[in-house]
Design an enzyme around this catalytic site. Structure first.
Site, PDB file in Angstrom:
ATOM      1  N   LYS A 192       4.148  -3.208  -9.987  1.00  0.00           N
ATOM      2  CA  LYS A 192       5.011  -2.023 -10.090  1.00  0.00           C
ATOM      3  C   LYS A 192       6.304  -2.402 -10.794  1.00  0.00           C
ATOM      4  CE  LYS A 192       8.288  -3.300  -6.996  1.00  0.00           C
ATOM      5  NZ  LYS A 192       9.737  -3.449  -7.331  1.00  0.00           N
ATOM      6  N   PRO A 247       3.376 -12.345 -11.859  1.00  0.00           N
ATOM      7  CA  PRO A 247       4.297 -13.394 -11.402  1.00  0.00           C
ATOM      8  C   PRO A 247       4.834 -13.107 -10.003  1.00  0.00           C
ATOM      9  CG  PRO A 247       4.829 -12.706 -13.640  1.00  0.00           C
ATOM     10  CD  PRO A 247       3.822 -11.727 -13.123  1.00  0.00           C
ATOM     11  N   GLY A 299      10.201  -9.266  -8.661  1.00  0.00           N
ATOM     12  CA  GLY A 299      10.602  -7.869  -8.592  1.00  0.00           C
ATOM     13  C   GLY A 299       9.508  -6.930  -9.070  1.00  0.00           C
ATOM     14  N   LEU A 300       8.261  -7.445  -9.137  1.00  0.00           N
ATOM     15  CA  LEU A 300       7.125  -6.659  -9.631  1.00  0.00           C
ATOM     16  C   LEU A 300       6.152  -6.289  -8.521  1.00  0.00           C
ATOM     17  CD1 LEU A 300       6.437  -8.663 -12.916  1.00  0.00           C
ATOM     18  CD2 LEU A 300       7.669  -6.490 -12.681  1.00  0.00           C
ATOM     19  N   GLY A 342       4.103  -8.040  -6.682  1.00  0.00           N
ATOM     20  CA  GLY A 342       2.774  -8.647  -6.745  1.00  0.00           C
ATOM     21  C   GLY A 342       2.152  -8.890  -5.388  1.00  0.00           C
ATOM     22  N   GLY A 343       2.909  -9.467  -4.463  1.00  0.00           N
ATOM     23  CA  GLY A 343       2.373  -9.729  -3.126  1.00  0.00           C
ATOM     24  C   GLY A 343       2.047  -8.452  -2.378  1.00  0.00           C
ATOM     25  N   SER A 344       2.931  -7.471  -2.479  1.00  0.00           N
ATOM     26  CA  SER A 344       2.674  -6.192  -1.818  1.00  0.00           C
ATOM     27  C   SER A 344       1.471  -5.490  -2.427  1.00  0.00           C
ATOM     28  CB  SER A 344       3.915  -5.288  -1.935  1.00  0.00           C
ATOM     29  OG  SER A 344       5.002  -5.832  -1.226  1.00  0.00           O
ATOM     30  N   ASP A 375       7.847  -1.854   0.688  1.00  0.00           N
ATOM     31  CA  ASP A 375       7.303  -1.240  -0.524  1.00  0.00           C
ATOM     32  C   ASP A 375       5.786  -1.093  -0.475  1.00  0.00           C
ATOM     33  OD1 ASP A 375       6.747  -3.919  -0.733  1.00  0.00           O
ATOM     34  OD2 ASP A 375       7.553  -4.168  -2.753  1.00  0.00           O
TER      35      ASP A 375
END
Length: 294
Positions: A11, A96, A100-101, A103-105, A138
């Site tokens: 995101k 990455p 702030g993208l 990725g884990g969520s 998020d």
């Protein structure tokens, strides 16, 4: 159970504002969030015993501290009123980390969608979002995807008109940026520039890519450490030189994104940025994530 797989799209934050601290220790947020086509891949299968996590071939069998994936799975089955079966989750990473993208969520959200598909296909998305919130703020948006206004901790979602077709360049510099540290730097800060949410929502409704792009704004950019701010500013400037309509940092950074109308210009920007930043990607907007298993 046969293994099933889903994509886990990253995101970006088209707009991000921090409205203040809350009594529960979180921050009151207002954001316009957008799913993009840069994806990890999440595979789920039933296992012999316990819960295990395989990340790019490295197995993690938690001893004491549970992974976000295990916590989400246990919360899901608690919602169903049944014990969590033995599971193995496999992640193929591309987004990455600590950028702030989300990725884990996004990985955990994809796992929740897989669990719903396998164990309770009729479970409403709102319930899946509520389960996700027990793991991260998020997570509800990452479960839903698309284009949305996010308020509260990030869990109060309002679907918006989709971002018009475009190319989005993502670029993460070679360092991480701790989210907690940035929130601490926001304490007592009077931000000079805040997002125009009304204008952005109207631009999206009108299908105006330019109107949306000109309103990109992330208040975290005002509290970056000087060396980080300089790097973010240079990446944004390079994207603008290469034809981006606008550029901004995503979330708590340090990844930067630029919105391009022309794919050729975006591809040229990726090629130029990759000479210095390996983690640079050409992506596009993704709509809501209620699609089929891949």
């Amino acid at each position: 159970m046969e293994a099933v797989t889903r994509l886990a799209p990253a995101k970006i934050n088209l707009a991000l504002d921090i409205l203040g601290e809350r009594a529960d220790g979180y921050h009151e947020m207002r954001m316009v969030m957008q799913t993009v086509s840069l994806c990890d891949t999440v595979t789920l299968r039933e296992a012999g015993e316990g819960f295990s996590l395989d990340i790019d071939g490295n197995f993690f069998v938690p001893a004491g501290r549970k992974t976000l994936e295990q916590r989400a799975a246990e919360a899901f089955f608690q919602e169903l009123g049944r014990p969590c079966p033995p599971l193995c989750v496999t992640l193929k990473k591309r987004t990455p980390a600590y950028a702030g993208l989300g990725g884990g969520s996004a990985d955990v959200a994809a796992l929740l969608r897989l669990l719903r598909e396998r164990y309770d296909p009729s479970l409403p998305t709102a319930v899946l979002e509520r389960v996700g919130l027990t793991v991260g703020s998020d997570m509800p948006f990452c479960v839903r995807g698309g284009t949305a206004l996010a308020e509260g901790r990030g869990e109060v979602l309002t679907d918006l008109a989709p971002l018009p077709a475009c190319s989005i360049v993502l670029c993460k510099p070679g360092f991480d940026l701790p989210t907690a540290e940035l929130f601490a730097r926001c304490c007592g800060t009077r931000f000079r520039h805040r997002p125009d949410f009304g204008g952005m929502v109207a631009a999206l409704a009108a299908g105006s890519l330019e109107g949306t792009a000109e309103r990109l704004c992330n208040v975290f950019e005002e509290v970056l450490p000087p060396e980080v701010e300089r790097e973010v500013r240079e990446i944004k400037a390079e994207m603008l030189r290469r034809g981006a309509l606008n550029a901004a940092m995503s979330g708590s950074g340090p990844a930067v994104f630029g919105i391009f109308r022309e794919k050729e210009a975006a591809a040229a920007a990726v090629a130029a940025l990759k000479t210095r930043y390996v983690q640079t990607f050409l992506t596009s907007p993704v709509e809501r994530l209620d699609g089929p298993v891949v």
